[in-house]
Write a protein that holds these residues in place. Structure first.
Motif, short mmCIF file in Angstrom:
data_model
loop_
_atom_site.label_atom_id
_atom_site.label_comp_id
_atom_site.label_asym_id
_atom_site.label_seq_id
_atom_site.Cartn_x
_atom_site.Cartn_y
_atom_site.Cartn_z
N MET A 1 3.19 -1.28 4.80
CA MET A 1 4.06 -2.26 4.12
C MET A 1 4.05 -3.59 4.86
O MET A 1 4.00 -4.66 4.26
CB MET A 1 5.51 -1.76 4.07
N VAL B 1 7.19 16.69 -0.72
CA VAL B 1 6.00 17.49 -0.44
C VAL B 1 5.92 17.86 1.04
O VAL B 1 6.15 17.03 1.91
CB VAL B 1 4.74 16.70 -0.84
N TYR C 1 -0.88 12.14 -3.03
CA TYR C 1 0.00 11.27 -3.83
C TYR C 1 1.24 10.88 -3.02
O TYR C 1 1.67 9.73 -3.05
CB TYR C 1 0.38 12.02 -5.11
N TYR C 2 1.78 11.83 -2.29
CA TYR C 2 2.98 11.54 -1.49
C TYR C 2 2.69 10.41 -0.49
O TYR C 2 3.46 9.46 -0.36
CB TYR C 2 3.39 12.82 -0.76
N LEU C 3 1.56 10.51 0.18
CA LEU C 3 1.21 9.47 1.15
C LEU C 3 0.95 8.12 0.46
O LEU C 3 1.39 7.07 0.93
CB LEU C 3 -0.03 9.89 1.96
N LEU C 4 0.24 8.17 -0.65
CA LEU C 4 -0.04 6.93 -1.39
C LEU C 4 1.27 6.27 -1.85
O LEU C 4 1.42 5.05 -1.78
CB LEU C 4 -0.91 7.21 -2.62
N SER C 5 2.21 7.11 -2.27
CA SER C 5 3.46 6.58 -2.80
C SER C 5 4.27 5.90 -1.70
O SER C 5 5.27 5.25 -1.97
CB SER C 5 4.29 7.68 -3.46
N ARG C 6 3.86 6.08 -0.48
CA ARG C 6 4.52 5.41 0.64
C ARG C 6 3.69 4.22 1.14
O ARG C 6 3.87 3.75 2.27
CB ARG C 6 4.77 6.40 1.79
N GLY C 7 2.76 3.80 0.31
CA GLY C 7 2.02 2.58 0.64
C GLY C 7 0.80 2.77 1.53
O GLY C 7 0.09 1.82 1.84
N ILE C 8 0.56 4.01 1.93
CA ILE C 8 -0.59 4.27 2.81
C ILE C 8 -1.87 4.21 1.97
O ILE C 8 -1.92 4.73 0.86
CB ILE C 8 -0.42 5.65 3.48
N SER C 9 -2.88 3.56 2.49
CA SER C 9 -4.11 3.38 1.71
C SER C 9 -4.78 4.73 1.48
O SER C 9 -4.61 5.67 2.24
CB SER C 9 -5.07 2.44 2.43
N ARG C 10 -5.54 4.79 0.42
CA ARG C 10 -6.21 6.03 0.05
C ARG C 10 -7.11 6.53 1.19
O ARG C 10 -7.10 7.71 1.54
CB ARG C 10 -7.05 5.78 -1.21
N GLU D 1 -3.78 17.32 -4.05
CA GLU D 1 -3.42 16.14 -4.82
C GLU D 1 -2.00 15.71 -4.52
O GLU D 1 -1.71 14.53 -4.36
CB GLU D 1 -3.61 16.44 -6.32
N LYS D 2 -1.09 16.67 -4.41
CA LYS D 2 0.33 16.35 -4.19
C LYS D 2 0.54 15.63 -2.87
O LYS D 2 1.29 14.66 -2.79
CB LYS D 2 1.14 17.64 -4.16
N ALA D 3 -0.10 16.15 -1.83
CA ALA D 3 0.07 15.55 -0.51
C ALA D 3 -0.52 14.15 -0.49
O ALA D 3 0.06 13.21 0.07
CB ALA D 3 -0.59 16.43 0.56
N MET E 1 -5.76 11.04 7.30
CA MET E 1 -4.60 11.73 7.88
C MET E 1 -4.51 13.18 7.42
O MET E 1 -4.19 14.07 8.18
CB MET E 1 -3.30 11.01 7.48
N LEU E 2 -4.82 13.39 6.16
CA LEU E 2 -4.65 14.73 5.61
C LEU E 2 -5.81 15.66 5.93
O LEU E 2 -5.64 16.85 6.10
CB LEU E 2 -4.51 14.66 4.08
N ALA F 1 3.73 0.78 -4.17
CA ALA F 1 4.65 0.99 -3.06
C ALA F 1 4.77 -0.28 -2.23
O ALA F 1 5.86 -0.68 -1.82
CB ALA F 1 4.16 2.15 -2.20
N ARG F 2 3.65 -0.94 -2.02
CA ARG F 2 3.67 -2.16 -1.21
C ARG F 2 4.36 -3.31 -1.93
O ARG F 2 4.81 -4.25 -1.29
CB ARG F 2 2.24 -2.55 -0.82
N THR G 1 -1.26 3.39 -6.95
CA THR G 1 -0.03 3.94 -6.39
C THR G 1 0.39 3.24 -5.09
O THR G 1 1.53 2.83 -4.92
CB THR G 1 -0.22 5.45 -6.11
N GLU G 2 -0.57 3.08 -4.18
CA GLU G 2 -0.21 2.51 -2.88
C GLU G 2 0.17 1.03 -3.00
O GLU G 2 1.02 0.53 -2.27
CB GLU G 2 -1.33 2.73 -1.85
#
Ligand SMILES: Nc1ncnc2c1ncn2[C@@H]1O[C@H](COP(=O)(O)OP(=O)(O)OP(=O)(O)O)[C@@H](O)[C@H]1O
Ligand SMILES: [Mg+2]
Lengths: 253, 415
Positions: free
Chosen positions: A106, A88, B364-373, B360-362, B379-380, A76-77, A72-73
């Protein structure tokens, strides 16, 4: 930009995408419409690589890369951005910290230096103003207690900051008042460029008056069942989805 | 009686123990080997101890982790053997450190050494009583303010068994900082118990860094006895191993004492950590704040038993106990149990325990913005651990721990 071929995907044993194909060239805007439950949001989740959304068949390429191979990440990148239908809420993480981390992730992926706190703040303030959100929204928890319309604007603010190459806007217009709709549309239009493509998921032709699509597709029962130009949206507005017949009607339930 | 316990008793009998240690042996002989039916060991199995295969030949030696920027006086035990000569140390005025053997039976009795660790829930305290050959007695003279922290390092190397005992006595109005750091990962057994007596108006800053992991079994405890107006600020950090267990007792023996105890545990795949804490308010006007917070990974197991016992005369006691957990996997296990026994009526006592899961939702939201797992997880979910790190008085330890814990957390798998 994006090539989707014969995509099949399931969630918890339920197959939702059933052979979806779509090709988007740089700079194009594609609108996707379709009945509730057709799989529009699912498409966004599958493309962004959400856990639990399993691809069972088909291929997806983003800028020539096999998208489905990426986390996923990483997607995005690579420039994929999904504006969520239901953003969320994350209390405890400030909007500012969240967006700074993502902008810098990014930048790192592009081999650029991270922005300093001051540099980021300047950019964030501009983006915040652009979507007409008061600046204190930067300090609040991510989407925490934001109204529906504020959440949508927050998504657009992120899109502006992240400068993606493919933006998927999942009902970014739903729940917006007339002024907010204009703000969101302006935000999107400000980002249009020959290198950037958009998938705009919407139920209403009205948004498409502001964001002029190059193509309109109807997604029903997990497939694109009809494609056309902007006039297709007007048709849908007038006639609904009754013409789709039995199967799609079920999905409409 | 288990075979393991039998051989402990046998060894102790050959050692010709006298005084309080002989009494400990008598008590130990009456102990039952813990099973799942033993309340204090209900969730944690002692079989890793029985199954350890130890050799008497030392093979690989362990090394201690450095804490950057910490200017401490280090005393290093490897497999229970002190690596320095105490006589050769130059100590600040007001501080004395003696080997355990320096205490005569009479002194042991007088100082009520080897008596504090309660047999009822410390069978391994008794084991340590009878087997500890080495250890330290640290005394701080009344009024002395010892600014340099003392760090006691216990390293366990492969195949080794060690039992170390420590007694620390702070005179009236003195101050001291003690760091107990234990490490090891290879098959080994280590017990370490320490008793602290904090004199009137004295202040103890204390750390127990129980960093045994993997196959290194450790069982130990701390007993703090607080006299009038004494202050304790203790931080415990634990990883888990095949078996890692600590018992912490805080005893308010003098009025107006204040105890603050924070515990952090991060358990990776398959690790076990068991913390039993017992707070005794025997006198009025004492305050205790205890916060235990942990992150529990896949197939890992955390046990937290937090007891607060407020005696009949201990009016105006203020005691708070809180346990918060983050569970990273459905296959992880957390057994948390606050136990309150309150016999005084004019007290304030609060307790609570929570178990949260990864959203899981939170994520996923962060991951979908390119933030590493790993960054997203931090952060969470690291905030509640960070809060405790922020309360650590020693800056060097706080900085070091922050790195170490973040690192460990970001490598933990979410399932
Ligand atoms: N976790 C899940 N388990 C089972 N079914 C699911 C799950 N998630 C989604 N679905 C189903 O998948 C179908 C497609 O959902 P999706 O959200 O993609 O629809 P949509 O086209 O975006 O609809 P809308 O216009 O209402 O937003 C729906 O029938 C939905 O109930
Ligand atoms: Mg949807």
């Amino acid at each position: 930009m994006l090539k989707i071929h014969n995509l099949h995907a399931k969630v918890e044993d339920k197959t939702i995408l059933k052979g979806l194909s779509l090709e988007i060239k740089p700079g194009e805007v594609h609108a996707i419409m379709g009945p509730n439950g057709a799989g529009k949001s699912t498409l966004g989740y599958v493309l962004s690589g959400r856990d639990g959304y399993e691809v069972i068949d088909g291929q997806v390429e983003l800028k020539g890369k096999d998208l489905l191979e990426l986390e996923t990440e990483e997607r995005a990148r690579e420039g994929l951005f999904l504006a969520f239908q239901y953003p969320v809420e994350i209390p405890g993480v400030s909007n500012m910290e969240f967006m700074k981390e993502s902008v810098n992730a990014m930048r790192e992926a592009r081999g650029e230096e991270p922005l300093s706190a001051a540099e980021f703040l300047k950019k964030a303030k501009e983006a915040c103003k652009q979507v007409h959100l008061p600046l204190d929204f930067l300090k609040r928890g991510v989407n925490e207690g934001f109204s529906g319309g504020e959440k949508k604007r927050n998504e657009i603010m992120q899109m502006i900051l992240l400068e993606p190459s493919l933006c998927i806007l999942d009902e970014s217009d739903s729940g917006l008042d007339i002024d907010a709709l204009q703000v969101v549309a302006d935000g999107v239009n400000s980002q249009r460029s020959p290198e950037r493509s958009f998938i705009v998921v919407t139920h209403y032709q009205r948004l498409l008056d502001y964001i002029k699509p190059d193509f309109v597709h109807i997604l029903a029962d997990g497939k694109i069942v009809k494609s056309g130009d902007a006039s297709l949206a007007l048709e849908v507005e007038k006639e609904g989805y009754a013409w789709l017949g039995g199967k799609a009607q079920e999905a409409d339930a | 009686m288990s075979q393991w316990l039998e051989q402990v008793v046998e060894r102790a009998e050959q050692a010709n123990l006298t005084g309080p240690r002989l009494q400990a042996l008598t008590a130990l002989k009456q102990q039952r080997w813990p099973t799942r039916k033993t309340e204090a060991w209900r969730y944690t199995s002692v079989t890793p101890i029985e199954q350890l295969s130890l050799s008497s030949v030392q093979t690989i030696r362990a090394n201690a982790t450095d804490i950057d920027g910490l200017d401490s006086l280090d005393l290093v035990f490897i497999d229970g053997v002190l690596q320095q000569s105490l006589a050769a140390l130059t100590l600040p005025a007001g501080l004395t450190i003696q080997p355990l053997s320096a205490l005569s039976d009479e002194e042991q009795t007088a100082a009520s050494l080897f008596g504090q660790i309660k047999p009822a829930h410390h069978i391994f305290g008794l084991v340590n009583d009878v087997l500890a050959e080495q250890g330290l007695i640290i005394d701080v003279a009344p009024g002395a303010d010892i600014t340099q922290p003392i760090r006691i390092i216990n390293l366990s190397s492969q195949g080794q068994e060690s039992h170390v005992r420590m007694v620390v006595r702070l005179g009236e109005q003195s101050r001291l900082c003690v760091i107990e750091q234990g490490e090891g990962q290879d098959p080994s057994l280590h017990t370490a118990f320490a008793e602290y007596q904090i004199g009137p108006h004295a202040h103890l800053e204390h750390y127990r860094l129980a960093l045994h992991t993997a196959k290194a079994v450790q069982v130990g405890g701390n007993h703090f006895r607080l006299l009038e107006n004494a202050e304790l600020n203790s931080t415990l950090v634990a990883f888990g191993s095949d078996l890692s267990r600590l018992d912490v007792d805080i005893e308010h023996a003098g009025e107006h004492a204040h105890a603050k105890f924070n515990a952090i545990y991060l358990l990776g795949s398959g690790e076990t950590f068991d913390l039993h804490s017992c707070i005794e308010h025997a006198v009025p006007n004492g305050t205790t704040e205890e916060n235990a917070r942990g992150i529990v990974g896949d197939r890992a197991k955390a046990v937290f038993n937090g007891r607060i016992h407020i005696h009949r005369h201990a009016q105006k006691t203020l005691a708070e106990l809180n346990n918060r957990n983050l569970l990273l996997s459905r296959r992880g296990q957390i057994n948390t149990k606050p136990e309150l026994e309150i016999y005084a009526d004019d007290v304030k006592c609060a307790h609570g325990a929570t178990i949260a899961e990864i959203e899981e939702k939170a994520l996923y939201y962060l991951l979908s913005r390119g933030i590493s797992r790993s960054q997203a997880l931090i952060m969470l979910n690291f905030g509640f651990i960070q809060e405790l790190i922020n309360q650590i008085p020693n800056g060097a330890i706080a900085t070091w721990l922050q790195e170490k814990l973040k690192d460990k957390f970001s490598q933990m798998e979410v399932k």
